[in-house]
Motif scaffolding. Sequence first.
Motif, PDB file in Angstrom:
ATOM      1  N   ALA A 191       0.845  -1.213   0.000  1.00 17.98           N
ATOM      2  CA  ALA A 191       0.000   0.000   0.000  1.00 17.98           C
ATOM      3  C   ALA A 191       0.875   1.256   0.000  1.00 17.98           C
ATOM      4  CB  ALA A 191      -0.924  -0.006   1.214  1.00 17.98           C
ATOM      5  N   ALA A 192       1.927   1.243   0.833  1.00 19.88           N
ATOM      6  CA  ALA A 192       2.833   2.405   0.883  1.00 19.88           C
ATOM      7  C   ALA A 192       3.515   2.603  -0.475  1.00 19.88           C
ATOM      8  CB  ALA A 192       3.879   2.209   1.982  1.00 19.88           C
ATOM      9  N   TYR A 193       3.872   1.481  -1.091  1.00 23.95           N
ATOM     10  CA  TYR A 193       4.531   1.548  -2.402  1.00 23.95           C
ATOM     11  C   TYR A 193       3.577   2.150  -3.446  1.00 23.95           C
ATOM     12  CZ  TYR A 193       7.361  -0.130  -6.345  1.00 23.95           C
ATOM     13  OH  TYR A 193       8.145  -0.217  -7.472  1.00 23.95           O
ATOM     14  N   ALA A 194       2.344   1.656  -3.467  1.00 31.42           N
ATOM     15  CA  ALA A 194       1.367   2.167  -4.446  1.00 31.42           C
ATOM     16  C   ALA A 194       1.112   3.659  -4.231  1.00 31.42           C
ATOM     17  CB  ALA A 194       0.062   1.382  -4.334  1.00 31.42           C
ATOM     18  N   ASP A 195       1.240   4.094  -2.992  1.00 30.15           N
ATOM     19  CA  ASP A 195       0.965   5.492  -2.639  1.00 30.15           C
ATOM     20  C   ASP A 195       2.045   6.456  -3.169  1.00 30.15           C
ATOM     21  OD1 ASP A 195      -0.924   7.112  -1.358  1.00 30.15           O
ATOM     22  OD2 ASP A 195       0.523   7.504   0.250  1.00 30.15           O
ATOM     23  N   LEU A 196       3.186   5.896  -3.565  1.00 34.41           N
ATOM     24  CA  LEU A 196       4.281   6.748  -4.080  1.00 34.41           C
ATOM     25  C   LEU A 196       3.797   7.665  -5.200  1.00 34.41           C
ATOM     26  CD1 LEU A 196       7.304   4.277  -4.506  1.00 34.41           C
ATOM     27  CD2 LEU A 196       7.133   6.190  -2.921  1.00 34.41           C
ATOM     28  N   ALA A 197       2.932   7.102  -6.068  1.00 30.51           N
ATOM     29  CA  ALA A 197       2.500   7.847  -7.260  1.00 30.51           C
ATOM     30  C   ALA A 197       1.660   9.062  -6.895  1.00 30.51           C
ATOM     31  CB  ALA A 197       1.717   6.930  -8.192  1.00 30.51           C
ATOM     32  N   GLN A 198       1.062   9.048  -5.684  1.00 29.30           N
ATOM     33  CA  GLN A 198       0.177  10.162  -5.286  1.00 29.30           C
ATOM     34  C   GLN A 198       0.981  11.337  -4.745  1.00 29.30           C
ATOM     35  OE1 GLN A 198      -2.692   9.366  -6.310  1.00 29.30           O
ATOM     36  NE2 GLN A 198      -2.050   7.219  -6.496  1.00 29.30           N
ATOM     37  N   TYR A 249      11.888   6.467   2.567  1.00 30.90           N
ATOM     38  CA  TYR A 249      10.441   6.716   2.532  1.00 30.90           C
ATOM     39  C   TYR A 249       9.713   5.716   3.438  1.00 30.90           C
ATOM     40  CZ  TYR A 249       5.722   6.004   0.594  1.00 30.90           C
ATOM     41  OH  TYR A 249       4.374   5.814   0.450  1.00 30.90           O
ATOM     42  N   LEU A 250      10.091   4.433   3.337  1.00 29.37           N
ATOM     43  CA  LEU A 250       9.404   3.415   4.155  1.00 29.37           C
ATOM     44  C   LEU A 250       9.699   3.635   5.638  1.00 29.37           C
ATOM     45  CD1 LEU A 250       9.858   0.239   1.893  1.00 29.37           C
ATOM     46  CD2 LEU A 250       7.780   1.596   2.228  1.00 29.37           C
TER      47      LEU A 250
END
Length: 424
Positions: free
Chosen positions: A115-122, A135-136
Amino acid sequence: MTQNWDTLIIGAGAAGLAAGRKLFDAGQSILIVEARPRIGGRIWTDEAFADFPIDLGAEFIHGEEAATHALVAAAGFGTLDAPRKKKLQIGADGILYRVDQLPPPLAQTVRALFAAYADLAQQTWRHHDQSLADYLRTCGFDAQAIGLADVLLAQTCCASIETLSCADLAREMRVDHAGQQEFHIRQGYTALLQHYSRGLPIRLDCPVELVRWSTDGVEVVAGGEQLRAAHGIVTLPIGVLQSGTVRFEPPLPPAKTHAIAAFRMEPGTKLFYRFAERLWDDDLVYVCHTGLAARWWTPGYGRANAHVLCCFVTADRARRIDAMPEAAALALGLAEIGSLLGQPDLAKACVQAQRVCWAHEPFTRGAYAHTPPGAADARLHLAQPLANVLFFAGEATAHDTNPQTVHGAIESGWRAARQVLEQG
Ligand SMILES: Cc1cc2nc3c(=O)[nH]c(=O)nc-3n(C[C@H](O)[C@H](O)[C@H](O)COP(=O)(O)OP(=O)(O)OC[C@H]3O[C@@H](n4cnc5c(N)ncnc54)[C@H](O)[C@@H]3O)c2cc1C
């Protein structure tokens, strides 16, 4: 300067062949100059290791919409599903778990990491790029979770999680148009490129040493010959550009040399094992664990009687695997996966094994390139043409699609060909 060709293309990998195909089909006179005695570059299929084609370099088509599918269809070839994400298995505490059957704390960590990874794009990274690891950490993940993320997320990018730019990952997520599903090519990647490049003028065994460029055109010195053209397309891997084995006259301008220096091209190594029979579950597609040989899969998934395992290690782990004698590296890999599969005697059933170290290939010098924090613009700078005479393609230049992939390399070749054709 007498020019013998409209365009000279340096490198007969996916990018060079894609550029060559477009220009040749548009009526240009071209020559593709390739250092190796074969086409393909990081595409290299072994027909002898097993009863089906084994891809020693690029293996999967990443995405149901990837440009590669059009080439597969045109060749009359087929693909096989490789549902790695859906059927992911994770090894923890010596046990192999399906991703949907992980023990609750681990399941929660894996869900939160994705979820945190997918959120990178936002997020807007332009002014505060950081490594995926940093970041993590700011998201609250501990060292153990980051170790797992290194295998699940960073190794795919052939990078250490400590040097992988969030800005570049987010850029890729935003421009991605390939999709999430994955496939093998039934006939192997080399056969696809052979079909795609039929009829193209290619000079093999001809390493380029020097590229002279000016507003008048391009002169390439290779194999003791001087080859001249109105335009040139450079598709050299970052590892080769960084090595300085190909010189440019005049030297490339600072924006270009800074971009080349900014990339990191880490080692990537594949270990292959063939067995007389299948000693794992029919459903085994993809395994990750935090050992040294950390990512495994079944190249023959979906085929009958295809008893082969492949381990692909990258970055630091690959450096350590490469430093071992081949037999020791192969034994270590087999011991790790044998223990996770509950098959301590897996080695006894293995009839053939081989290691392929891409860092040791002088015309590649690593697997594929990533950008560290603060260097996400390097792809764009690398892709910029010089004097409307010298153009750049190759996976590392794929700023508007997925770098590090075959379809990204193909699209970059098409882009460079369009730029050449725009010159009239
Ligand atoms: C182990 C591994 C696994 C991978 N797995 C996948 C995967 O599953 N799916 C996927 O989509 N991608 C994968 N990739 C990435 C993919 O292979 C590359 O992104 C793509 O093939 C790069 O194409 P290219 O044309 O940019 O570079 P290359 O294929 O490297 O082509 C460059 C060409 O330049 C030539 N060259 C080098 N020096 C000279 C010189 N001096 N003179 C003339 N020619 C020269 C090289 O020999 C080569 O043919 C993988 C890569 C590796 C290494």
